[in-house]
Design an enzyme around this catalytic site. Sequence first.
Site, PDB file in Angstrom:
ATOM      1  N   ALA A  75       0.863  -1.178   0.000  1.00 15.97           N
ATOM      2  CA  ALA A  75       0.000   0.000   0.000  1.00 15.97           C
ATOM      3  C   ALA A  75       0.900   1.229   0.000  1.00 15.97           C
ATOM      4  CB  ALA A  75      -0.895   0.015   1.233  1.00 15.97           C
ATOM      5  N   GLU A  85       0.956   5.465   1.228  1.00 19.49           N
ATOM      6  CA  GLU A  85       0.265   6.418   2.115  1.00 19.49           C
ATOM      7  C   GLU A  85       0.009   7.803   1.528  1.00 19.49           C
ATOM      8  OE1 GLU A  85       3.422   5.194   2.591  1.00 19.49           O
ATOM      9  OE2 GLU A  85       4.775   6.775   3.262  1.00 19.49           O
ATOM     10  N   HIS A 111      -1.164   0.818   9.378  1.00 20.03           N
ATOM     11  CA  HIS A 111       0.167   1.304   8.995  1.00 20.03           C
ATOM     12  C   HIS A 111       0.049   2.576   8.132  1.00 20.03           C
ATOM     13  CE1 HIS A 111       4.450   0.546   7.794  1.00 20.03           C
ATOM     14  NE2 HIS A 111       4.073   1.266   6.752  1.00 20.03           N
ATOM     15  N   GLU A 112      -0.779   2.514   7.120  1.00 22.51           N
ATOM     16  CA  GLU A 112      -0.881   3.651   6.201  1.00 22.51           C
ATOM     17  C   GLU A 112      -1.509   4.866   6.872  1.00 22.51           C
ATOM     18  OE1 GLU A 112       0.805   3.355   3.582  1.00 22.51           O
ATOM     19  OE2 GLU A 112       1.078   1.204   3.830  1.00 22.51           O
ATOM     20  N   GLU A 145       8.924   4.600   8.321  1.00 27.74           N
ATOM     21  CA  GLU A 145       8.505   3.196   8.291  1.00 27.74           C
ATOM     22  C   GLU A 145       8.577   2.499   9.647  1.00 27.74           C
ATOM     23  OE1 GLU A 145       6.825   2.399   6.044  1.00 27.74           O
ATOM     24  OE2 GLU A 145       7.397   3.662   4.363  1.00 27.74           O
TER      25      GLU A 145
HETATM   26 ZN   LIG Z   1       5.006   2.427   5.344  1.00 31.33          ZN
END
Ligand SMILES: [Zn+2]
Length: 1005
Positions: A430, A432, A464-465, A487
């Site tokens: 994915a 962001e 996460h995103e 990250e």
């Molecule tokens: Zn990431």
Amino acid sequence: CRRFTNRKLKKLTNLPRNMIENSMFEEEPDVVDLTFPALDPDEVVYEPRSSRLLVRGLGENDMDEDDEDCESSARLLGMSFMNRSSAHRSSSFPYTRQAPPRSCSRPSARTTVVCVLFLVIVASMTMVLYFLPGCTFTKAGCRKTNKTTPFEPVYPLSTNGKLFPWAQFRLPRSVRPVNYDLTLNPDLNNMTFTGRTVITMSVLHNTKIIVLHSAHLNITKATFKVGLEGDVTVLEYQTRQQIAVQLSEEMKAGQSCVLTLDYSASLSHTYDGFYNSSYIDKEGNKRVLAATQFEPLSARKAFPCFDEPAFKATFLIKISRKSNYTTLSNMPQVKSTPLPNGLVQDEFEKTSVNMSTYLVAFIVADFTPISKNVSETLVSVYSVPEKKEHTDYALDTASKLLEFYNSFFEINYPLKKLDLVAIPDFLAGAMENWGLITFRETTLLVGNQSSPLEKQLVASVIAHELAHQWFGNLVTMSWWNDLWLNEGFATYMQYMSLQTVFPTLDIVSSNILRFRALDKDALNSSHAVSTEVNNPEQVEEMFDSVSYEKGASILMMLNTWLPGKQQFRKGIIQYLKQFSGLNTDTDDLWNSLTQVCMMRSWTSQKGFPLVTVSRQGGQVTLTQEHFLLTSDKATYTSSLWNIPVTYVTDNCSLGTLELPESVKWLKLNYRNTGFYIVHYGDEGWAALKDALSSNVQVLTQEDRASLIHNIFALSRLGRVSFYQVLNLLKYMSNETESCPVTEALLQLNVIYRLLDKRQEDSLVARMKPFKLHYILYRFGSLMDNQTWGEEESVSKQELRSALLGSACSLNQENCIQQAKALFKHYDESNGTSRIPGDLQQVVFTVAAQSNEDWLTLLHMYQTVTYDAEKRKMLRGLASTQDARRIVWILKAGLRGDIIQTQELPLVISTVCNGFAGYLFAWDFIQENWDRLIEKFPIGSYAIQTIIKSATSQFSTQAHLDRVQGFFSSLKERGSQMRSVQEALETIRLNQRWMDKNLPTLQKWL
Ligand SMILES: [Zn+2]
């Protein structure tokens, strides 16, 4: 358990005076900090490892400039003891701090007490350091970054033969973009687009040149305005993807200017830039669309720009489309205007925030949304129309997580809308992009009937995103060397938010990922979390488990350490508020958390420590050294880490690490929250094994899994024998949790695959029954206990899929029969019955071994709409042992028609598990290297995966020579990649392990 009281403190009075003065004591404290001055490494004397060394001058060194900086880390040499949770509850989780209980007054063998020591090294007040020979001790933790000296530039030639006025990879800092007006006209029939980019800039330093990025764009017209507007010539240097405008007169700092560029280009056929994607709809028609993926270096492929994360600006975007398509971008649409050519132009609001180019995104497609208002934000999930019913879970999850983050960070998500879009062709998991997060279909879409394990994946990726909307988008790393700030944080927040918002998703499996990061970081070819990045391949290479998993681990370690429940959170809120809209480096974060010196030892050097425990009577001595698997030609960057040591015993412990002799066992790194490996010595391991054999519950499953991981790692390092490893595994017959079982099976599989791939060796051939017997003997009853129906608990699903996957791969009769029956039933039901999500992989893999069912499976693969299932079918297909089919599936993956090319890394890694497939895959990669790096950038995570899959099971000199020969022949086409070094190092280590352990294994049998 007694707290650390003043009685105990008297023992410290023989220490230097100022160490005591700095102490902060309270009456009957819950947490006691003894704050000592920082250890100045220059004062440390060291000798080769066989001798013991004392730290001299402890507490006597004068404070210099650096030390002042280090004051906060002084406590590293002190210690804090906290009475932690006295029983293991599944709800206590390392990502969310637990408040320490007030007391634990009834110590008994059943009470587990965790004490936390914050030390460089502690040995009940005896500072003992071991160093490896030849290592240089640098000022870990308080090192000032070296400034490189400027060199005389050699200017390259532009495409038109003129001298290009800039000779560096990074852009000059003399001009800063303020706003981009982008107009894009994609033509989905011809797969081309035209564009106009109007960049308003502000001059920071007097300059006569403007240098920015552009890649594969054909610039047709350029005008420049500073005062008067006029045409200008644009010079291009393709190697660095830079263009430049050279001015006759110098611009002065403070001036503003505008550059307008008209250009045309092809839509990209890979997965980055402005690329085309397609899918087949219900009626069997091919539908085309266009989407973007800019991180890290591909915004320049869609529009000329200052394509570095520190050049933040605002964006106003206009895109034209056919009337039956829709467009999406970071911001909400403000108007649609019909154009004379029959198309429609959509205009989006100018971004309300300054953002980096890699976060810009736009999509032209015929997707359908579902939406919901959350606070001030309209959240929508988009998919291709026929998958609309798979979007509910994502919308609900994203809404809950958005609310959680809004309150956790105390800063509201700043945009009015948030779109989550599933793109049919998408390489990463994915991305962001601010306000327009893009996903693979498998990471966003789940059906109502999907198993919790599949929902866990979707929720993790969304978590996460969404975390990136703050960590990455609002506050961005200045340069890719600190990618971990994006990250590592998003990974940490992903685990933490899920644990809080969706506790039933039970994400202990994150431990397994941390183990893999440790394995990678144990190699000499690893890198520091924050490391130099000077070319595009190195930028790509930053997307690895060191940035993600190690980054997340050190944050978790810090959170566990910081006293007070909210201190970590307060620190990161302060960081986000202070740097909102700006760029940062690693030190900015450590400053906000007031932990510069301690944490720098984890981010400025590669690797991690091996902590060795030795007990003599009541005294426990801990020593640390760099855990490095390859000792020859190794480069020790430094050898000291500031380690917040945690531990747990079968009894309460007293203040120092001085345990009563009655304490039977001691386990460090409680709940596996620290990024280090522990060696307990022969007796320590034996005691732990005994404890687990009589009752597995004395340790949490994270602790048990970390013991298993650590002992395998130590056997690789040569510190324990393989016999000791197998001895510890004896307790596994009583194991019931997924994390330790998964780790044990994974580690054993690594060894079995190594043995498997050396079939020419007669000795190895005799090992095969060992594999069969050992796993079935050790895990047999657990395997037999697994059911084949629907299962709701995530952890039970994880356990079941790991065990049954192994059982079927070992041809265990019962497993094979059950799997075949489920597949038959599924096939005959014509889509009305389903296989439980966690069993699909096992079932499809078993089916793929039969000639007929492989074809059935291929047919299903081509027709199934549900993506998670489709992916498992693909892994089944790729697990075939039939040589013709292996060759076919590899080629099909590269062609991209029946099997999407984005799945090729998965196909290769699955194919490589089998003996025949492994050799074919290696040949395939060599033959098709140029096409592979056309599809996947050199150094990218996809290429890293391909190299690792194809080489990590070689263990002979002949293979080493072949791998080395191939990669060195590549020259600028990838020979310099870190993953190549990693591959060579791994093969050498495999060779070493085989030489050492094959005879032992034979004898043991
Ligand atoms: Zn990431």
